[in-house]
Design a protein around this motif. Structure first.
Motif, PDB file in Angstrom:
ATOM      1  N   LYS A  62      14.993  -5.769  61.527  1.00  0.00           N
ATOM      2  CA  LYS A  62      13.534  -5.691  61.680  1.00  0.00           C
ATOM      3  C   LYS A  62      12.959  -6.992  62.252  1.00  0.00           C
ATOM      4  CE  LYS A  62      12.651  -1.574  59.916  1.00  0.00           C
ATOM      5  NZ  LYS A  62      11.925  -0.503  60.642  1.00  0.00           N
ATOM      6  N   ASN A  63      13.844  -7.874  62.735  1.00  0.00           N
ATOM      7  CA  ASN A  63      13.431  -9.171  63.289  1.00  0.00           C
ATOM      8  C   ASN A  63      12.579  -9.957  62.298  1.00  0.00           C
ATOM      9  OD1 ASN A  63      13.356 -11.154  65.357  1.00  0.00           O
ATOM     10  ND2 ASN A  63      11.321 -10.444  65.982  1.00  0.00           N
ATOM     11  N   LEU A  64      12.997  -9.971  61.029  1.00  0.00           N
ATOM     12  CA  LEU A  64      12.232 -10.626  59.980  1.00  0.00           C
ATOM     13  C   LEU A  64      13.041 -11.730  59.304  1.00  0.00           C
ATOM     14  CD1 LEU A  64      10.563  -7.597  58.124  1.00  0.00           C
ATOM     15  CD2 LEU A  64       9.375  -9.370  59.437  1.00  0.00           C
ATOM     16  N   LEU A  65      12.375 -12.815  59.010  1.00  0.00           N
ATOM     17  CA  LEU A  65      12.886 -13.853  58.127  1.00  0.00           C
ATOM     18  C   LEU A  65      11.946 -13.913  56.931  1.00  0.00           C
ATOM     19  CD1 LEU A  65      14.802 -16.292  57.555  1.00  0.00           C
ATOM     20  CD2 LEU A  65      13.090 -17.722  58.701  1.00  0.00           C
ATOM     21  N   LEU A  66      12.466 -13.667  55.722  1.00  0.00           N
ATOM     22  CA  LEU A  66      11.663 -13.626  54.510  1.00  0.00           C
ATOM     23  C   LEU A  66      12.026 -14.813  53.626  1.00  0.00           C
ATOM     24  CD1 LEU A  66      12.063  -9.818  53.735  1.00  0.00           C
ATOM     25  CD2 LEU A  66      10.227 -10.932  55.025  1.00  0.00           C
ATOM     26  N   ILE A  67      11.017 -15.563  53.178  1.00  0.00           N
ATOM     27  CA  ILE A  67      11.242 -16.745  52.350  1.00  0.00           C
ATOM     28  C   ILE A  67      10.383 -16.650  51.099  1.00  0.00           C
ATOM     29  CG2 ILE A  67      11.120 -19.255  52.208  1.00  0.00           C
ATOM     30  CD1 ILE A  67      11.570 -19.411  55.181  1.00  0.00           C
ATOM     31  N   ILE A  68      11.019 -16.816  49.937  1.00  0.00           N
ATOM     32  CA  ILE A  68      10.305 -16.828  48.662  1.00  0.00           C
ATOM     33  C   ILE A  68       9.651 -18.192  48.488  1.00  0.00           C
ATOM     34  CG2 ILE A  68      10.531 -16.644  46.155  1.00  0.00           C
ATOM     35  CD1 ILE A  68      13.024 -14.889  46.670  1.00  0.00           C
ATOM     36  N   ASP A  69       8.340 -18.187  48.186  1.00  0.00           N
ATOM     37  CA  ASP A  69       7.565 -19.416  48.020  1.00  0.00           C
ATOM     38  C   ASP A  69       7.002 -19.446  46.601  1.00  0.00           C
ATOM     39  OD1 ASP A  69       6.038 -21.667  48.253  1.00  0.00           O
ATOM     40  OD2 ASP A  69       4.963 -21.025  50.044  1.00  0.00           O
ATOM     41  N   VAL A  70       7.602 -20.245  45.725  1.00  0.00           N
ATOM     42  CA  VAL A  70       7.268 -20.186  44.301  1.00  0.00           C
ATOM     43  C   VAL A  70       5.988 -20.933  43.937  1.00  0.00           C
ATOM     44  CG1 VAL A  70       9.646 -19.837  43.599  1.00  0.00           C
ATOM     45  CG2 VAL A  70       8.759 -22.168  43.769  1.00  0.00           C
ATOM     46  N   GLN A  71       5.450 -21.728  44.852  1.00  0.00           N
ATOM     47  CA  GLN A  71       4.246 -22.501  44.535  1.00  0.00           C
ATOM     48  C   GLN A  71       2.997 -21.965  45.222  1.00  0.00           C
ATOM     49  OE1 GLN A  71       4.745 -26.722  45.096  1.00  0.00           O
ATOM     50  NE2 GLN A  71       6.061 -26.942  43.305  1.00  0.00           N
ATOM     51  N   ASP A  72       3.041 -20.722  45.646  1.00  0.00           N
ATOM     52  CA  ASP A  72       1.889 -20.127  46.298  1.00  0.00           C
ATOM     53  C   ASP A  72       1.461 -18.876  45.540  1.00  0.00           C
ATOM     54  OD1 ASP A  72       0.320 -20.460  48.969  1.00  0.00           O
ATOM     55  OD2 ASP A  72       0.679 -18.312  48.802  1.00  0.00           O
ATOM     56  N   SER A  73       0.198 -18.480  45.713  1.00  0.00           N
ATOM     57  CA  SER A  73      -0.299 -17.265  45.065  1.00  0.00           C
ATOM     58  C   SER A  73       0.269 -16.008  45.705  1.00  0.00           C
ATOM     59  CB  SER A  73      -1.825 -17.222  45.119  1.00  0.00           C
ATOM     60  OG  SER A  73      -2.276 -17.251  46.464  1.00  0.00           O
ATOM     61  N   MET A  74       0.822 -16.139  46.926  1.00  0.00           N
ATOM     62  CA  MET A  74       1.544 -15.051  47.580  1.00  0.00           C
ATOM     63  C   MET A  74       3.021 -15.456  47.611  1.00  0.00           C
ATOM     64  SD  MET A  74      -0.909 -12.936  48.211  1.00  0.00           S
ATOM     65  CE  MET A  74      -0.314 -11.748  49.415  1.00  0.00           C
ATOM     66  N   LEU A  75       3.865 -14.659  46.969  1.00  0.00           N
ATOM     67  CA  LEU A  75       5.215 -15.103  46.648  1.00  0.00           C
ATOM     68  C   LEU A  75       6.225 -15.038  47.793  1.00  0.00           C
ATOM     69  CD1 LEU A  75       5.461 -13.580  43.063  1.00  0.00           C
ATOM     70  CD2 LEU A  75       5.475 -16.002  43.661  1.00  0.00           C
ATOM     71  N   VAL A  76       5.952 -14.252  48.825  1.00  0.00           N
ATOM     72  CA  VAL A  76       6.912 -14.133  49.927  1.00  0.00           C
ATOM     73  C   VAL A  76       6.189 -14.316  51.253  1.00  0.00           C
ATOM     74  CG1 VAL A  76       8.595 -12.653  51.098  1.00  0.00           C
ATOM     75  CG2 VAL A  76       8.412 -12.596  48.601  1.00  0.00           C
ATOM     76  N   LYS A  77       6.813 -15.095  52.159  1.00  0.00           N
ATOM     77  CA  LYS A  77       6.288 -15.311  53.504  1.00  0.00           C
ATOM     78  C   LYS A  77       7.218 -14.614  54.501  1.00  0.00           C
ATOM     79  CE  LYS A  77       3.261 -17.896  51.566  1.00  0.00           C
ATOM     80  NZ  LYS A  77       3.358 -19.346  51.464  1.00  0.00           N
ATOM     81  N   ALA A  78       6.619 -13.895  55.453  1.00  0.00           N
ATOM     82  CA  ALA A  78       7.389 -13.197  56.486  1.00  0.00           C
ATOM     83  C   ALA A  78       7.179 -13.890  57.822  1.00  0.00           C
ATOM     84  CB  ALA A  78       6.949 -11.738  56.577  1.00  0.00           C
ATOM     85  N   TYR A  79       8.301 -14.147  58.531  1.00  0.00           N
ATOM     86  CA  TYR A  79       8.266 -14.803  59.831  1.00  0.00           C
ATOM     87  C   TYR A  79       9.028 -13.963  60.846  1.00  0.00           C
ATOM     88  CZ  TYR A  79       6.961 -18.883  57.035  1.00  0.00           C
ATOM     89  OH  TYR A  79       6.336 -19.738  56.158  1.00  0.00           O
ATOM     90  N   ASP A  80       8.648 -14.089  62.103  1.00  0.00           N
ATOM     91  CA  ASP A  80       9.411 -13.495  63.196  1.00  0.00           C
ATOM     92  C   ASP A  80      10.741 -14.243  63.292  1.00  0.00           C
ATOM     93  OD1 ASP A  80      10.326 -13.573  66.150  1.00  0.00           O
ATOM     94  OD2 ASP A  80       8.881 -11.921  66.136  1.00  0.00           O
ATOM     95  N   LEU A  81      11.844 -13.538  63.220  1.00  0.00           N
ATOM     96  CA  LEU A  81      13.158 -14.190  63.143  1.00  0.00           C
ATOM     97  C   LEU A  81      13.488 -14.974  64.406  1.00  0.00           C
ATOM     98  CD1 LEU A  81      15.819 -14.669  61.629  1.00  0.00           C
ATOM     99  CD2 LEU A  81      16.654 -12.499  62.549  1.00  0.00           C
ATOM    100  N   LYS A  82      13.104 -14.452  65.573  1.00  0.00           N
ATOM    101  CA  LYS A  82      13.464 -15.113  66.821  1.00  0.00           C
ATOM    102  C   LYS A  82      12.566 -16.312  67.119  1.00  0.00           C
ATOM    103  CE  LYS A  82      15.425 -10.913  68.827  1.00  0.00           C
ATOM    104  NZ  LYS A  82      15.299  -9.866  69.872  1.00  0.00           N
ATOM    105  N   SER A  83      11.281 -16.130  66.962  1.00  0.00           N
ATOM    106  CA  SER A  83      10.346 -17.219  67.292  1.00  0.00           C
ATOM    107  C   SER A  83      10.029 -18.107  66.100  1.00  0.00           C
ATOM    108  CB  SER A  83       9.040 -16.623  67.829  1.00  0.00           C
ATOM    109  OG  SER A  83       8.338 -15.925  66.804  1.00  0.00           O
ATOM    110  N   LEU A  84      10.297 -17.611  64.881  1.00  0.00           N
ATOM    111  CA  LEU A  84       9.978 -18.269  63.611  1.00  0.00           C
ATOM    112  C   LEU A  84       8.476 -18.444  63.395  1.00  0.00           C
ATOM    113  CD1 LEU A  84      12.797 -20.970  63.349  1.00  0.00           C
ATOM    114  CD2 LEU A  84      12.732 -18.682  62.377  1.00  0.00           C
ATOM    115  N   LYS A  85       7.680 -17.650  64.093  1.00  0.00           N
ATOM    116  CA  LYS A  85       6.236 -17.674  63.902  1.00  0.00           C
ATOM    117  C   LYS A  85       5.848 -16.865  62.665  1.00  0.00           C
ATOM    118  CE  LYS A  85       4.882 -18.436  68.715  1.00  0.00           C
ATOM    119  NZ  LYS A  85       4.422 -19.803  68.433  1.00  0.00           N
TER     120      LYS A  85
END
Length: 359
Positions: A64-87
């Motif tokens: 799905k061209n996704l990079l998912l990162i768990i962010d434990v210090q934010d009110s939203m727990l997961v960040k989704a990025y474009d895997l190729k561009s990392l945007k």
């Protein structure tokens, strides 16, 4: 003796030998760093990720061209990025006690059909399922489509297998024989428990034994087998997806886990002993490739949870390549199609992602 009797005895001996073979323990193999065919230094590119505060988990979803990162210090727990561009695409999983929220996100994993993302909440003791297309679409809201609780079980690190069944480390129960894995159907009902821990010289009680052999496990990308990397002893296990141990290897330093029980308020808790060592973590596997981080340092030694050694084995846990990482990482995932590893680090200010090209 009659020929008929000899035939019966022969059949009996063959049957006995078969049964003994089925129940005989799997041989434990040993290896050293000298057994790896290649020894290479790998350098990566530190990348600053937009909107990221404290990453603790990572999932590469190349389909799905996704990079998912768990962010434990934010009110939203997961960040989704474009895997190729990392945007940055979006944040999802609002932190909170509400019905469409999670109190924790311990890991994320995508389904075998690429339609869902599974997110583990160890506080609510649930596995949540999110629609992958909602995550990919910048303007779409993301809410859980369903959730699963595992029957009479304390969640540790559950993984959803290719057939929809679920496997997790077995919870300690005083009235049961210790086992490595508990398997559940897709509704969270217990199917069976299976697996024996490595044999060691130290005699631990059941609760201490479970703590001593905590590990990180992950299914192969094709769903056929499971790799179990122990955190406090340098042992790797290869299981099939029914919990049958296929191979066990130890190396390169041959140390046992070291834990002790201490009084904690009105009870007892099991913690690493001061002589304990850090071993493996964060395994990933596909087809004939297995990658796993290794440390081999005492728990009190400087270096902490970041690791500089990345081991590569084939699917039979035979050593292939040893990589020394220029930038230590503590977790990673791989884009197998492009042979790129994405690692997490806390050692570079504002640059928590390391992108490494694999040979």
């Amino acid at each position: 003796m009659k020929i008929k009797d000899l035939g019966i005895i022969t059949i009996f001996c063959c049957l006995l030998g078969f049964l003994m073979a089925c129940h005989s323990p799997v041989r434990q193999y040993e290896f050293t760093t000298g057994k790896f065919k290649k020894d290479t230094v790998l350098s990566g590119t530190p990348v600053k990720q937009e909107n990221l505060k404290m990453p603790m988990g990572i999932c590469v979803f190349a389909e799905k061209n996704l990079l998912l990162i768990i962010d434990v210090q934010d009110s939203m727990l997961v960040k989704a990025y474009d895997l190729k561009s990392l945007k940055f695409i979006k944040s999802f999983i609002k932190k909170g006690p509400g019905p469409n929220q999670q109190l924790d996100c311990h890991k994320v994993q995508y389904s075998a059909d690429f339609k869902h993302i599974y997110a583990v909440d160890r506080i609510k003791q649930k596995i949540y399922a999110y629609n992958a297309d909602d995550i990919s679409a910048p303007g779409a809201a993301v809410f859980p489509e369903s959730d699963i609780m595992l029957e009479h079980h304390q969640i540790y690190n559950p993984s959803v297998l290719a057939d929809g069944s679920i496997v997790d480390y077995s919870s300690y129960k005083a009235d049961e024989k210790s086992s490595v894995f508990s398997f559940y159907n897709s509704y969270g009902n217990l199917l069976y428990k299976k697996g024996d821990f490595p044999k060691i010289k130290t005699a631990y009680g059941p609760q201490e034994q479970n703590a001593a052999f905590l590990g990180w496990f992950t299914p192969f990308k094709n769903g056929n087998n499971i790799i179990l990397a122990y955190l406090n002893t340098d042992v790797l296990d290869l299981y099939n997806n029914q919990g049958v141990l296929l191979k066990r290897v130890q190396g390169p330093d041959y140390f046992e886990p070291a834990v002790k029980s201490v009084k904690h308020f009105n009870g007892t808790m099991v913690i690493p002993d001061e002589k304990a060592f850090h071993a493996y973590s964060s395994a990933r596997a596909k087809d004939n490739e297995v990658y796993v981080l290794y440390e081999g340092k005492e728990v009190l030694e400087q270096g902490g949870y970041h690791k500089k050694l990345l081991f590569n084995f084939n699917s039979n846990l035979e050593p292939e390549s040893l990589f020394l990482l220029d930038q230590p990482i503590f977790a990673f995932d791989i884009d197998w199609s492009r042979k790129e590893l994405y690692g997490l680090t806390h050692q570079y200010k504002d640059k928590n992602l390391i992108r490494i090209k694999l040979p």
